[in-house]
Motif scaffolding. Structure first.
Motif, PDB file in Angstrom:
ATOM      1  N   THR A 102      16.362 -24.627  -8.639  1.00 48.97           N
ATOM      2  CA  THR A 102      16.344 -25.034 -10.087  1.00 48.97           C
ATOM      3  C   THR A 102      17.716 -24.922 -10.668  1.00 48.97           C
ATOM      4  O   THR A 102      18.514 -24.087 -10.198  1.00 48.97           O
ATOM      5  N   VAL A 103      17.902 -25.582 -11.675  1.00 52.94           N
ATOM      6  CA  VAL A 103      19.693 -25.745 -12.422  1.00 52.94           C
ATOM      7  C   VAL A 103      19.757 -24.128 -12.746  1.00 52.94           C
ATOM      8  O   VAL A 103      20.580 -23.604 -12.749  1.00 52.94           O
ATOM      9  N   LYS A 104      18.612 -23.641 -13.383  1.00 59.34           N
ATOM     10  CA  LYS A 104      18.801 -21.994 -14.120  1.00 59.34           C
ATOM     11  C   LYS A 104      19.188 -21.017 -12.903  1.00 59.34           C
ATOM     12  O   LYS A 104      20.066 -20.454 -13.020  1.00 59.34           O
ATOM     13  N   LYS A 105      18.477 -21.268 -11.719  1.00 58.08           N
ATOM     14  CA  LYS A 105      18.910 -20.337 -10.612  1.00 58.08           C
ATOM     15  C   LYS A 105      20.474 -20.635 -10.004  1.00 58.08           C
ATOM     16  O   LYS A 105      21.168 -19.686  -9.732  1.00 58.08           O
ATOM     17  N   ASP A 106      20.855 -21.822 -10.149  1.00 56.28           N
ATOM     18  CA  ASP A 106      22.081 -22.380  -9.541  1.00 56.28           C
ATOM     19  C   ASP A 106      23.103 -21.661 -10.448  1.00 56.28           C
ATOM     20  O   ASP A 106      24.319 -21.075 -10.198  1.00 56.28           O
ATOM     21  N   VAL A 107      22.931 -21.639 -11.905  1.00 55.84           N
ATOM     22  CA  VAL A 107      23.822 -21.304 -12.833  1.00 55.84           C
ATOM     23  C   VAL A 107      23.960 -19.897 -12.761  1.00 55.84           C
ATOM     24  O   VAL A 107      25.050 -19.112 -12.947  1.00 55.84           O
ATOM     25  N   MET A 108      22.793 -19.162 -12.609  1.00 51.64           N
ATOM     26  CA  MET A 108      22.662 -17.608 -12.546  1.00 51.64           C
ATOM     27  C   MET A 108      23.368 -17.103 -11.300  1.00 51.64           C
ATOM     28  O   MET A 108      23.703 -15.951 -11.302  1.00 51.64           O
ATOM     29  N   PHE A 109      23.577 -17.972 -10.352  1.00 54.13           N
ATOM     30  CA  PHE A 109      23.983 -17.284  -9.038  1.00 54.13           C
ATOM     31  C   PHE A 109      25.415 -16.480  -9.273  1.00 54.13           C
ATOM     32  O   PHE A 109      25.404 -15.413  -8.553  1.00 54.13           O
ATOM     33  N   PHE A 114      28.148 -11.388  -9.055  1.00 54.26           N
ATOM     34  CA  PHE A 114      29.421 -10.499  -9.719  1.00 54.26           C
ATOM     35  C   PHE A 114      28.932  -9.290 -10.128  1.00 54.26           C
ATOM     36  O   PHE A 114      29.658  -8.384 -10.868  1.00 54.26           O
ATOM     37  N   GLY A 115      27.483  -8.972 -10.156  1.00 55.27           N
ATOM     38  CA  GLY A 115      26.685  -7.807 -10.564  1.00 55.27           C
ATOM     39  C   GLY A 115      26.179  -7.886 -11.799  1.00 55.27           C
ATOM     40  O   GLY A 115      25.694  -6.686 -12.444  1.00 55.27           O
ATOM     41  N   MET A 116      26.174  -9.001 -12.707  1.00 53.81           N
ATOM     42  CA  MET A 116      25.451  -8.948 -13.866  1.00 53.81           C
ATOM     43  C   MET A 116      23.987  -8.659 -13.647  1.00 53.81           C
ATOM     44  O   MET A 116      23.136  -9.189 -12.523  1.00 53.81           O
ATOM     45  N   GLY A 117      23.266  -8.086 -14.592  1.00 56.90           N
ATOM     46  CA  GLY A 117      21.888  -8.081 -14.489  1.00 56.90           C
ATOM     47  C   GLY A 117      21.073  -9.400 -14.587  1.00 56.90           C
ATOM     48  O   GLY A 117      21.571 -10.380 -15.289  1.00 56.90           O
ATOM     49  N   LYS A 120      20.292 -10.635 -18.111  1.00 53.91           N
ATOM     50  CA  LYS A 120      21.711 -11.270 -18.849  1.00 53.91           C
ATOM     51  C   LYS A 120      22.162 -12.380 -18.105  1.00 53.91           C
ATOM     52  O   LYS A 120      22.635 -13.490 -18.903  1.00 53.91           O
ATOM     53  N   ALA A 121      22.120 -12.418 -16.939  1.00 52.61           N
ATOM     54  CA  ALA A 121      22.403 -13.855 -16.188  1.00 52.61           C
ATOM     55  C   ALA A 121      21.521 -15.000 -16.618  1.00 52.61           C
ATOM     56  O   ALA A 121      22.038 -16.101 -16.883  1.00 52.61           O
ATOM     57  N   GLU A 122      20.115 -14.847 -16.862  1.00 54.61           N
ATOM     58  CA  GLU A 122      19.418 -15.790 -17.414  1.00 54.61           C
ATOM     59  C   GLU A 122      19.851 -16.243 -18.752  1.00 54.61           C
ATOM     60  O   GLU A 122      19.995 -17.390 -19.055  1.00 54.61           O
ATOM     61  N   ALA A 123      20.067 -15.329 -19.595  1.00 57.19           N
ATOM     62  CA  ALA A 123      20.643 -15.627 -21.082  1.00 57.19           C
ATOM     63  C   ALA A 123      22.049 -16.410 -20.926  1.00 57.19           C
ATOM     64  O   ALA A 123      22.144 -17.539 -21.548  1.00 57.19           O
TER      65      ALA A 123
END
Length: 292
Positions: A102-109, A114-117, A120-123
């Protein structure tokens, strides 16, 4: 975040029979919050140069200082994670690197790497998708269902999600139609003006150089041939031809207008706004003369 090159040389396949020197004694500075365009014909060393800036490639000799962090041939990869977080890179055709469901998973990668929770990565993903001009309803869609322009924006959002202070874009409008190209460049300009990001743009689009950049670096055969403002770089037509570079289309049009009697006493316009202002002045003067 300033970036300074100090006597940087780079060799591909160093100490082998196929050794090739791609960069020769590079000395330059890219200032914090600047918008720098890097131009030059194919094979001039542009991409090799920018890949040094976040240590995807390391100098063979010399060093690069990135906001106080020094990169040399001996710099360990384990010390580069913070640097790569703060110097984001959008490669040519970045949509080819999309891979998640999904787009969301790709942007969160990136943020997760880099260690973001996760929360927070989803936001960040939700926020960035909106900031690059996409509707939130694409977050759960596959990136491969999107148009080319939308995929390009998703890829840029993925780099921005790690909140880099410096953004390197290697031919970010390649393959896009004029509307898509303008939309991407307006997005880049917005990131520069509203968020204060340092922008480093590699491009063959001289119109974008003239319209957006405040500094231009001209590369030729692995060397820095010239550094200056767009006006300084585009002022010498013979020099540009010698280095296989074109004038912006607006400037080419202004030259054709000169042949029809229009004059540009200060300098040839580099972009549409400058051309419109100059032509309006002359039309007003001619109109005033006729009324008199």
């Amino acid at each position: 975040m300033s970036i300074t090159f100090n006597k940087v040389n780079y060799f591909y396949q160093m100490n082998s029979p196929f050794q090739h020197q791609a960069l020769h004694d590079i000395n330059l500075e890219i200032k914090d919050h600047s918008f720098t365009a890097i131009i030059g014909h194919t094979g001039s060393g542009k991409s090799t140069l920018v890949q040094q800036m976040n240590a995807l490639l390391k100098p063979s000799t010399g060093f690069i200082d990135v906001d106080g962090r020094q990169i040399t041939a001996d710099t360990s990869n384990k010390n580069l994670k913070v640097l790569r977080q703060h110097v984001g890179m959008v490669f040519q055709f970045p949509e080819n690197k999309l891979f998640e469901e999904t787009v969301k998973k790709d942007v969160m990668f990136g943020p997760l790497n880099f260690g973001m929770g996760e929360a927070k990565a989803e936001a960040q993903a939700i926020k960035l998708v909106k900031e690059v001009g996409l509707d939130s309803d694409i977050l759960e869609r596959s990136p491969f269902e999107l148009s080319g322009g939308q995929m390009r924006r998703v890829a840029i959002a993925g780099v921005l999600a790690s909140d880099p202070q410096t953004l390197i874009l290697d031919e970010p409008t390649a393959g896009l139609d004029p509307r898509g190209r303008n939309e991407i460049m307006e997005l880049v300009q917005k990131l520069h003006q509203e968020q204060g990001k340092t922008i480093i743009l590699v491009t063959h689009q001289m119109e974008d150089v003239a319209k957006y950049a405040d500094q231009v670096i001209v590369m030729d055969e692995g060397q820095v041939e010239k550094i200056g403002s767009p006006q300084e770089v585009f002022s010498n037509i013979e020099w540009l031809q010698k280095h296989h570079l074109e004038l912006p289309q607006t400037t080419q049009f202004a030259i054709s207008m000169q042949k029809k009697g229009f004059s540009f006493p200060d300098h040839l316009p580099l972009n549409e706004d400058e051309l419109a202002i100059e032509l309006a002045k002359q039309i007003d003067v001619e109109g005033s003369g006729e009324l008199g």
